[in-house]
Design an enzyme around this catalytic site. Structure first.
Site, PDB file in Angstrom:
ATOM      1  N   CYS A 149      -4.591   1.831  -4.733  1.00  0.00           N
ATOM      2  CA  CYS A 149      -3.925   2.969  -4.100  1.00  0.00           C
ATOM      3  C   CYS A 149      -2.654   3.373  -4.831  1.00  0.00           C
ATOM      4  O   CYS A 149      -2.322   4.565  -4.930  1.00  0.00           O
ATOM      5  CB  CYS A 149      -3.618   2.648  -2.636  1.00  0.00           C
ATOM      6  N   HIS A 154       0.871  -1.179   0.000  1.00  0.00           N
ATOM      7  CA  HIS A 154       0.000   0.000   0.000  1.00  0.00           C
ATOM      8  C   HIS A 154       0.905   1.225   0.000  1.00  0.00           C
ATOM      9  O   HIS A 154       1.979   1.215   0.618  1.00  0.00           O
ATOM     10  CB  HIS A 154      -0.889   0.014   1.250  1.00  0.00           C
TER      11      HIS A 154
END
Length: 242
Positions: free
Chosen positions: A115, A41
């Site tokens: 993301c 992430h």
């Protein structure tokens, strides 16, 4: 002008300790061991102590912020400076507002719109370098594999349609009798050309050589002996005494 920093986390929000441990091991082997990539992430920090990223939600924008390096859903790994932006804080806020409208939470996709894709676009708009390739390599590889599979399936369906169509045309060609076949004995060549026997031989020649014969002579040469034998048999039968 201000610094643009990328924060990277190991994705450990599965809800299963065993799964989270496996992801950490994968990232350690494929990123730390061979530098290939992993399951990560990412978030971008620019002006202030907040980092900006993107995630799934059923309603509203998927763009969100939290204190830099302190996202509670993941395990913090590292950070790196991607460059410096010439935009003012006011302009950066405008960019973030624009992206918030363009990135609704329900459009999130693990492979094609996650993301890391968001951070890539934000960095591009800020005028700094994009994320290192290893950050999102697994997702990009998975998305490419799906696209290849979909394109292959489409080509197979198209090929199947073409084969069925060609088979129907070939069937009609082989079983159909053209009007020239009813022309009588005044033109044997024309009669042979329109006969199913000639059509079958022409189709066989088309498949084996890839070219249609320019005349019936090639087929007639193949059928000549059989035709002459048929005539001799008819003549012998006519000479037999009743």
């Amino acid at each position: 002008m201000t610094e643009v920093r990328l924060h990277i986390y190991d994705v450990t929000n599965s809800g299963s300790e065993k799964t989270n441990t496996t992801i950490l091991q994968i990232n350690k082997i494929f990123k730390d061991g061979i530098g290939l990539g992993g399951v990560f992430h990412s978030a971008v920090q620019v002006y202030g102590e907040e980092e900006w990223s993107f995630g799934f939600c059923e309603h509203g924008s998927g763009v969100f912020s939290c204190p830099s390096g302190k996202n509670p859903m993941y395990t913090y790994r590292e950070s790196m400076v991607l460059g410096r932006t010439n935009f003012s804080k006011f302009k950066v806020n405008q960019i973030l507002q624009e992206l918030s409208r363009e990135w609704p939470g329900n459009s999130y996709d693990l492979l094609s719109k996650n993301c890391n894709h968001f951070c890539d676009e934000l960095c591009e708009m800020l005028g700094v370098q994009k994320l290192p390739g290893w950050v999102n390599r697994f997702a990009n590889a998975g998305d490419a594999a799906i696209e290849i599979a979909e394109n292959t399936a489409l080509r197979l369906r198209q090929a199947k349609t073409e084969i069925v169509s060609a088979s129907k045309v070939a069937y009609r060609f082989l079983v159909g009798v053209t009007s020239s076949s009813s022309g009588g004995n005044d033109s044997l060549n024309n009669s042979n050309r329109g006969s199913p026997r000639f059509q079958a031989a022409w189709f066989k020649n088309l498949i084996t050589t890839g070219a249609k014969p320019s005349s019936s002579s090639e087929v007639e040469a193949q059928d000549g002996s059989a035709f002459q034998q048929h005539r001799r048999q008819n003549f012998q039968d006519s000479e037999r005494p009743l």
